[in-house]
Every structure is written in C-alpha cells, then in structure tokens.
Write an enzyme that holds these catalytic residues in place. Structure first.
Site, mmCIF file in Angstrom:
data_model
loop_
_atom_site.group_PDB
_atom_site.id
_atom_site.type_symbol
_atom_site.label_atom_id
_atom_site.label_comp_id
_atom_site.label_asym_id
_atom_site.label_seq_id
_atom_site.Cartn_x
_atom_site.Cartn_y
_atom_site.Cartn_z
ATOM 1 N N TYR A 62 0.773 -1.162 -0.090
ATOM 2 C CA TYR A 62 -0.179 0.168 -0.070
ATOM 3 C C TYR A 62 0.865 1.147 0.030
ATOM 4 O O TYR A 62 1.959 1.289 0.830
ATOM 5 C CB TYR A 62 -1.036 0.040 1.214
ATOM 6 C CG TYR A 62 -1.802 1.436 1.326
ATOM 7 C CD1 TYR A 62 -3.015 1.261 0.792
ATOM 8 C CD2 TYR A 62 -1.352 2.332 2.066
ATOM 9 C CE1 TYR A 62 -3.791 2.381 0.861
ATOM 10 C CE2 TYR A 62 -2.036 3.486 2.317
ATOM 11 C CZ TYR A 62 -3.390 3.481 1.565
ATOM 12 O OH TYR A 62 -3.895 4.805 1.703
ATOM 13 N N GLU A 106 -3.383 7.618 -4.119
ATOM 14 C CA GLU A 106 -3.405 6.204 -3.575
ATOM 15 C C GLU A 106 -3.118 5.141 -4.403
ATOM 16 O O GLU A 106 -3.773 5.066 -5.488
ATOM 17 C CB GLU A 106 -4.591 6.206 -2.567
ATOM 18 C CG GLU A 106 -4.720 4.729 -1.911
ATOM 19 C CD GLU A 106 -6.150 4.334 -1.209
ATOM 20 O OE1 GLU A 106 -6.103 4.765 -0.102
ATOM 21 O OE2 GLU A 106 -6.762 3.934 -2.074
#
Length: 392
Positions: A109, A197
């Site tokens: 992530y 993101e």
C-alpha cells in the site's frame, strides 16, 4: 474532485509510475476488442465508479478470453453497484476498464496525503496492501510507515530508501520503488492533489512493480490552476445538489443527516453543524450561500437542500453584518414563494436590523419557526426533524 481509476492510471503513466496495459470500454464490443488487443490469458474487467470495495461487491472479474470479458462487460455496463464506500447508494456503471492480468508475488500500500497537524505532506506505505488495508490500519498501525516531506527539501533519498526497506524490497525492485515514491510526490504537488493512493502496488513474479489500482483526488480550490484536469470530472458522479451549487457559486457538501443547513460564511456553517450535533441531531449538509444572501441565492439554497430526500427540517442561520437581516428575511419569504418546501423551516437571524427581520417573518403567511439564539434554533431544528420522522 474525484476521478476514476483509469484516469488515475493515465496520470500515473504520465508521471512514470508503471501500470498494467489496458483501455476503457463503454460497450460490450469495445470490451471484447480491448481484450483481443491485450492477447492475454488473464484479463481483468473492472467497473469504473467512484468507490472502493468494488471487488467484494462483484465489480471486478478475472476471465481468460475475450468472449468472457465481453460477457462480464455485458453484466456490468448499465447496472448499479453498491460497495461499503457508497453509503448504501447505488452507483451506475457506465464504463469498465479492461486490462491485462498480473502474476502477483506481493502486495503493498502506498499513498500521499497532507498531514494538517504536521503542516506537511506525507507519504505512507505498508507491507499489507489490498482490500484489508483499512482493517489492518486499525488493528496493526505499527505496520504503516509515515514519512513527512519537508516543503523545502522535498522527499530525501534516505527517506526513499527507508520506505523501500519497510516494504522488504531490495536490489532493482527497491530502486524502482524509490523512483515511484519520488514520482508520486511530484504528481501530488504539481497537480495540487489531496490524495494519491496505490492499493495495491504489486511486485510481480518477474520482479517488477506495478500500480494495480489507483485513486487520485484533487483540491477543488486549486483547480483554477489546472484547466486540463477539469475534463476528468465525471458529471454523472456529481450529487445533484452539488451540480446546482457549482453552477451558482455556492459551497455545498452533502452529508448523511436529516437537518438541512443554510448559512452565510464557512466558519458559521461549521459552528451550525457542530451545535446541531450537540443537541442530538445530524446535519444533512454544509451549505454556505455567501455574504449577499439575496432571494435568488436563498431560493437556490432551498432547491439544493430539498433535493436530498433525507432532509426532514431546515435550519437557516444568517448573521447580518454587511447584509441587513430585514433584506435576508424578505429574500427568504420571496424564495419560499417560488420553491416548494414541505418541511419545517427554522430561521435565526442576528445582526443589522434583526428585529425588523423577525417581525417580517412572524407577520408572513408562511409557516416559519423563528428562533432568537443559535442554541434555540438548533434545538428546534432537531426537534422538528425528529417529529417529521428523521433519525438522529
């Protein structure tokens, strides 16, 4: 401003962040054509809506050939998708992204945000990417590394190495990760983003890093500097009230409460929402109609608020500084003669000529609930919403 995954990936590619090959399709035949062009035995078809959790909701399918890709597109296009991020609201699928499947070794992530408490941008990474990142962030915050980026020095090489090391990357994969971190920071700052993101950033079995999914949000207050980004806005994804507000220069954000708010001034609007919460209610929106509060702006404010079926009562909280309260009161009366409002309206006006304003409201044939103080107005608005069947 939110954009779709495929648009985010186009920007990633522009900033040299690796992404899978693929293209969008709004028809079944286009989906088949893209799948044929990819020539892969692993094809991913992904619904393009502004929400996460699409895979768990059935909006992401992996197939093995163009015919199967076309069938998935047929089942998705025109349908509605509800995920844990849509708040129970269905999102219509108008486009799908068809891209090559990736042989995944590990998932990570990566994101960029602005840490307002630190007054700096920050990049976050975790070795636990994928659909469980939100849960993992709560259960295992120690697995997430946050590096703040000084506005003068930018992201330093030692920080890039530290981030890569936390992900457990070495050799060429670590070098690639360091370059991706630097490029994300550049994208974030140059385009005035509020969120970048990548979830997940994957390490393939061949040892390459690829952004398998992407999300980018932009600071709408900075869009005047980026006219090229305006074409990325999806008009179908906008809330109806937000469309009206944008057209008339009003500041509106829909929330999930039952008490509609109409206020002049952003600070007063925040205080109004806070006091509604204090008295046990939930604000249905942020709406700043600006300093003039004339009949046209008030009418548009009513139109925006009543477009939300969850609103059970409206609280108007206007401070008359430059604008006189009696003029605001006449604007409210005129507006309600043009906009059909069938829910209770609580009005609190203070400032210049507030006594005359209250007299106008009380003498009007319209059924207002007039309040003298902010506390009284909030209490009456919450009570009216409860009486009308609003959950608080």
């Amino acid at each position: 401003m939110k954009i779709h995954e495929y648009q985010a990936k186009e920007l990633f590619a522009k900033y040299k962040v690796p992404v899978p090959r693929g293209d969008i399709a709004s028809t079944v035949e286009k989906a088949r054509s893209v799948a044929e062009w990819l020539g892969s035995d692993k094809i991913v078809v992904k619904a393009q809506v502004h929400a996460g959790g699409r895979g768990a909701a059935g909006g992401v399918k992996i197939v093995g050939d163009p015919d199967a890709a076309a069938e998935v597109a047929r089942n998705l296009l025109g349908k509605e998708l509800v995920t844990y991020q849509t708040g129970g609201t269905a999102k219509k699928i108008r486009t799908v992204l068809v891209e090559e499947g990736i042989q995944i070794d590990r998932e990570f992530y990566v994101s960029m945000i602005t840490d307002r408490a630190a007054a700096m941008n920050a990049i976050m990474v975790s070795r636990e990417g994928g659909m469980e990142i939100e849960k993992d962030a709560v259960d295992h915050p120690d697995r997430i590394l946050i590096e703040h980026i000084h506005p003068v020095t930018g992201l330093m090489p030692f920080q890039q190495r530290k981030l890569a090391a936390v992900l457990g990357l070495t050799g060429n994969a670590a070098k690639s990760a360091m370059q991706i971190f630097a490029n994300i920071v550049r994208l974030y700052t140059e385009l005035d983003a509020s969120l970048v993101e990548i979830n997940p950033l994957v390490l393939t079995r061949e040892g390459f890093l690829t952004a398998l999914d992407g999300k980018i949000n932009f600071d709408e207050n900075a869009l005047y500097r980026h006219e090229e980004l305006m074409v990325l806005k999806d008009p179908y994804a906008m809330d109806p009230g937000e469309k009206i507000a944008e057209a008339f220069g009003l500041n509106y954000i829909r929330l999930d409460g039952t008490v509609g708010c109409m206020v002049n001034g952003a600070g007063l609007a925040m205080a109004t929402m806070d006091i509604i919460k204090h008295y046990g209610g939930n604000p249905a929106n942020f709406l700043d109609i600006g300093g003039s509060a004339d009949a046209d702006r008030v009418a548009k404010g009513f139109e925006i608020i009543v477009s939300d079926p969850n609103v059970k009562a409206i609280m108007i909280n206007i401070f008359g500084g430059i604008v006189r309260c009696d003029r605001v009161a006449r604007g409210i009366i005129d507006a309600l003669n043009t906009v059909d409002v069938h829910i209770p309206v609580v009005v609190r006006l203070k400032g210049t000529n507030w006594e005359e304003a209250e007299k106008l409201l009380n003498e009007s044939p319209l059924d207002f609930i007039v309040a003298h103080t902010l506390s009284e107005a909030a209490q009456k608005a919450v009570e009216a919403a409860e009486t009308a069947g609003g959950a608080v």
